[in-house]
Design an enzyme around this catalytic site. Structure first.
Site, mmCIF file in Angstrom:
data_model
loop_
_atom_site.group_PDB
_atom_site.id
_atom_site.type_symbol
_atom_site.label_atom_id
_atom_site.label_comp_id
_atom_site.label_asym_id
_atom_site.label_seq_id
_atom_site.Cartn_x
_atom_site.Cartn_y
_atom_site.Cartn_z
ATOM 1 N N ASP A 58 -11.030 17.904 -2.804
ATOM 2 C CA ASP A 58 -9.734 17.255 -3.031
ATOM 3 C C ASP A 58 -8.754 18.293 -3.587
ATOM 4 O O ASP A 58 -7.918 17.996 -4.448
ATOM 5 C CB ASP A 58 -9.881 16.061 -3.982
ATOM 6 N N HIS A 111 -0.847 8.656 -4.978
ATOM 7 C CA HIS A 111 -0.102 8.456 -3.723
ATOM 8 C C HIS A 111 1.207 7.727 -4.000
ATOM 9 O O HIS A 111 1.276 6.829 -4.845
ATOM 10 C CB HIS A 111 -0.944 7.668 -2.711
#
Ligand code: ZN
Length: 378
Positions: free
Chosen positions: A271, A140
């Site tokens: 994911d 992230h």
């Protein structure tokens, strides 16, 4: 009325032979012995294959070459759903990871529009971030990890959109946020968190229901510091998402975790990123190049960037790498995620349930799917 017959049937509990499923429109109306199929029903031959509840994936960032963060639009959601449907997924939360406030607003709006337009398979939205702990950011973007600003709070106040999951770091959540989201019907999960054991337990008390990709991007279980992992394993009701791609978590760690938890709490997620479900090996994540390398997706510094995984492979891996029974692996890909999101009409083949099916051959390859009784034509 349609009658699915001539194969094996996994109803969510056991694999049965000699049974047929009667479907009227989008719903299952009956399970009955094949010899009792009404003459008026159109027969759909399963050719000895296994009919199971369609897969439900709570963490789908992309697939088929499309990344939701890069193009938060209805068309992108449709394309991602189409790619994963080929791999057996008939229900998914399109997943938007840490990004700027305006882009997050676009993701919420696109999900709402896509639900209105009836995009096949779309259940709702998973916001993974941006309210995370930068110490456990993984891939992230640190520039966008934050505590909620006024504009963020306005977006959160619009939730839920369909089934909605928010992954946040409980130790960083402003006072009252977890309770407010939970009260509105949003499911909150802990993830990308540096919470110690006490902070993790406090999160569960406030309403955190699950843990996103257990083991990855969180405090580990050690002797005197049980961390987020220890708290998740010790707190019976907390569900855990697991990335079973052979890269994110060692098989032994996964087996230990599954053994520690009550039945129904361990959930397969993909994911998935753009290379999954038939996409190209390279993509761009917020300006950073990501490449596929021996089955892993990595950024320039080697950080894992989601997975090149689809649900059919996750189920096969759960059987082959973890030694789980096929029935349990299938539940981890359908019934348990449905239950985690409070969806009652999916995950089983039973009267009243939606006719969302995946048809698997004896090597667990997907040969066909149905969503609401409609086939993809494969
Ligand atoms: Zn993550």
């Amino acid at each position: 009325m349609k009658a699915f017959s001539g194969g094996k049937l996994f109803d969510g509990e056991a694999i049965q032979d000699g049974m047929a499923v009667l479907v009227d429109g989008a719903r299952i109306v009956a399970l009955l012995p094949e010899k009792e199929i009404p003459a008026s029903a159109a027969r759909i031959a399963l050719d000895g294959r296994l009919l199971a509840p369609g897969f439900i994936d709570l963490q789908v960032n992309g697939g088929g070459g499309v990344l939701f963060n890069a193009t938060p639009t209805v068309d992108a959601i449709r394309a991602i759903g189409r790619a994963h449907r080929v791999c057996g997924t008939t229900g998914f939360l399109v997943t938007f990871i840490t990004d700027a406030t305006e882009k997050m607003a676009a993701a919420v709006a696109a999900t709402r529009e896509a639900l209105k337009a009836g995009v096949p398979g779309l259940l709702g939205l998973h916001l993974e971030g941006p309210f995370l702990n930068p110490a456990k950011r993984g891939i992230h973007d640190a520039r966008h990890i934050r505590t909620p600003n006024q504009a963020d709070l306005a977006i959160l106040a619009e939730l839920p959109v369909g089934c909605t999951l928010v992954t946040l770091a409980p130790e960083r959540a402003p006072e009252g946020l977890i309770e407010t989201l939970t009260k509105a019907g949003v499911v909150v999960a802990a993830g990308h968190t540096d919470a110690d054991y006490d902070q993790a337990v406090a999160g569960f008390r406030k309403g955190v229901a699950g843990v996103t990709h257990l083991f990855n991007a969180m405090t580990p279980l050690t002797s005197r510091a049980p961390g987020m992992v220890g708290a998740a394993l010790d707190h019976g009701p907390a569900w855990c998402g697991l990335i079973v791609d052979g890269h994110h978590v060692h098989a032994a760690s996964l087996r230990v975790a599954i053994t520690a938890k009550p039945r129904g709490t361990m959930i397969l997620v993909t994911d998935a990123m753009p290379p999954a479900a038939g996409g190209r090996a390279r993509f761009d994540l917020g300006g950073r190049p990501i490449r596929a390398e021996g089955g892993r997706l990595v950024g320039a510094d080697g950080t894992l960037a989601g997975a090149d995984l689809d649900m059919a492979r996750a189920v096969a891996n759960a059987v082959d790498l973890l030694g789980l029974r096929l029935e349990e692996a299938l539940r981890m890909a359908s019934l348990y995620p449905a239950q985690a999101m409070g969806v009652r009409d999916r995950g089983r083949i039973a009267p009243g349930q939606r006719a969302d099916f995946v048809l698997l051959d004896d090597r667990l390859r997907v040969t066909q799917t149905w969503i609401g009784g409609e086939t993809d034509g494969a």
